[in-house]
Enzyme design. Structure first.
Site, PDB file in Angstrom:
ATOM      1  N   SER A 184     -17.426  -1.893  30.789  1.00 23.16           N
ATOM      2  CA  SER A 184     -18.576  -1.466  29.999  1.00 23.16           C
ATOM      3  C   SER A 184     -18.996  -0.041  30.385  1.00 23.16           C
ATOM      4  O   SER A 184     -18.196   0.888  30.299  1.00 23.16           O
ATOM      5  CB  SER A 184     -19.713  -2.472  30.170  1.00 23.16           C
ATOM      6  OG  SER A 184     -20.718  -2.279  29.220  1.00 23.16           O
TER       7      SER A 184
ATOM      8  N   ASP B  34     -16.838  -8.969  21.019  1.00 23.92           N
ATOM      9  CA  ASP B  34     -17.766  -8.217  21.874  1.00 23.92           C
ATOM     10  C   ASP B  34     -18.977  -7.810  21.032  1.00 23.92           C
ATOM     11  O   ASP B  34     -18.862  -7.019  20.103  1.00 23.92           O
ATOM     12  CB  ASP B  34     -17.060  -6.984  22.437  1.00 23.92           C
ATOM     13  CG  ASP B  34     -17.855  -6.289  23.528  1.00 23.92           C
ATOM     14  OD1 ASP B  34     -19.098  -6.236  23.420  1.00 23.92           O
ATOM     15  OD2 ASP B  34     -17.239  -5.774  24.483  1.00 23.92           O
TER      16      ASP B  34
ATOM     17  N   HIS C 249     -18.198  -9.730  25.546  1.00 24.78           N
ATOM     18  CA  HIS C 249     -18.314  -8.526  26.370  1.00 24.78           C
ATOM     19  C   HIS C 249     -18.105  -8.845  27.852  1.00 24.78           C
ATOM     20  O   HIS C 249     -17.415  -8.113  28.556  1.00 24.78           O
ATOM     21  CB  HIS C 249     -19.701  -7.910  26.152  1.00 24.78           C
ATOM     22  CG  HIS C 249     -19.883  -6.588  26.808  1.00 24.78           C
ATOM     23  ND1 HIS C 249     -19.186  -5.455  26.427  1.00 24.78           N
ATOM     24  CD2 HIS C 249     -20.679  -6.197  27.842  1.00 24.78           C
ATOM     25  CE1 HIS C 249     -19.553  -4.435  27.168  1.00 24.78           C
ATOM     26  NE2 HIS C 249     -20.447  -4.854  28.044  1.00 24.78           N
TER      27      HIS C 249
END
Length: 276
Positions: free
Chosen positions: A97, A227, A256
């Site tokens: 991320s 995601d 995610h």
């Protein structure tokens, strides 16, 4: 606890496990978490004989809650300080991320002569924000909404975020793990509200296109097609195209937070790439 002090006085906490002579794997955590988010991967790889390192980003976890420097340039410089302090070479950098953006900026700016490979998982590059040049990005109102929720009630916002879209627990038929949710909340609440508030701009408005173009090491790009935080269509495939040596892997129905929800799959993919 182990810390490195940066040039501007921030104290960066880090973990360093395994033989000092082994190949290092450096893990970069997502927003607003800490190095604790990588425990499953770190235990797996230290068990395979690797040296594993993970730090808490400034203003996150156990690192100092400094007022300034909550941007990608400072994040990358902090990584460089840890790497130089430990004299890490031939390292594999793995970023999830926001940590994927941090890792890309570090490798592009500091790390080519110390880095063997790079992995971007559910990562924010090339650019999350919708602009004229990036029309498929997310509108600024999305990120303004995150800031508004954080400022109004950070504790509730983090609980809702972990309980819903981060791990895909809002999808029909998905069984949520309360332990995972509370661990996410715990990590988030350890950090600084100011760092997390300003970090939203860092992960959403930073354009990593030039960083990706400068990276020459083999790079694995992993992303789940469900995601809900970093939509796959405007991230992973575009990053893979900009990188010189990329392998793109998109996984059906993974969220995610797939490093946690699907740790066995992620760890096996990472090991295959690192060991190749």
């Amino acid at each position: 606890m182990t810390f490195v002090t940066t040039k501007d006085g921030a104290q960066i906490f880090y973990k360093d496990w395994g033989p000092k002579s082994a190949q290092p794997i450096v893990f970069h955590h997502g927003w607003p978490l800490s190095s604790d988010d990588w425990e499953t991967q770190m235990l797996f790889f230290v068990g395979k004989g690797y040296r594993v390192i993970a730090h808490d980003r400034r203003g996150h976890g156990r690192s100092s809650q400094v007022s300034d420097g909550h941007d990608m340039d400072h994040y990358a410089a902090d990584v460089a300080a840890v790497v130089q302090h430990l004299d890490l070479r031939n390292a594999v950098h793995v970023g999830h991320s926001t940590g994927g953006g941090e890792a890309a900026r570090y490798v592009a700016s500091y790390g080519e002569n110390r880095v063997a490979k790079l992995v971007l998982i559910s990562a924010v590059p090339p650019l999350m924000l919708k602009t004229e040049a990036n029309p498929d990005g997310l509108p600024i109102e999305v990120f303004d909404g995150l800031r508004k929720q954080l400022a109004a009630n950070r504790s509730q916002f983090y609980l809702d975020f972990a309980s819903g879209p981060f791990y895909g627990y809002n999808r029909p038929g998905t069984k949520a793990s309360q332990a995972v949710i509370w661990n996410w909340w715990r990590q988030g609440m350890m950090g600084s509200a100011k760092a997390h508030y300003e970090g939203i701009k860092a992960f959403s408005e930073t354009d990593f296109s030039d960083d990706l173009r400068r990276i020459t090491v083999p790079t694995l790009v992993m992303h789940g097609d469900d995601d809900q935080i970093v939509p796959v269509a405007d991230s992973a495939p575009l990053s893979a195209k900009l990188l010189k040596q990329s392998t793109l892997k998109i996984y059906e129905r993974l969220p995610h937070g797939m490093c946690t929800t699907n740790a066995d799959l992620v760890n096996a993919e990472l090991l295959a790439f690192v060991a190749a």
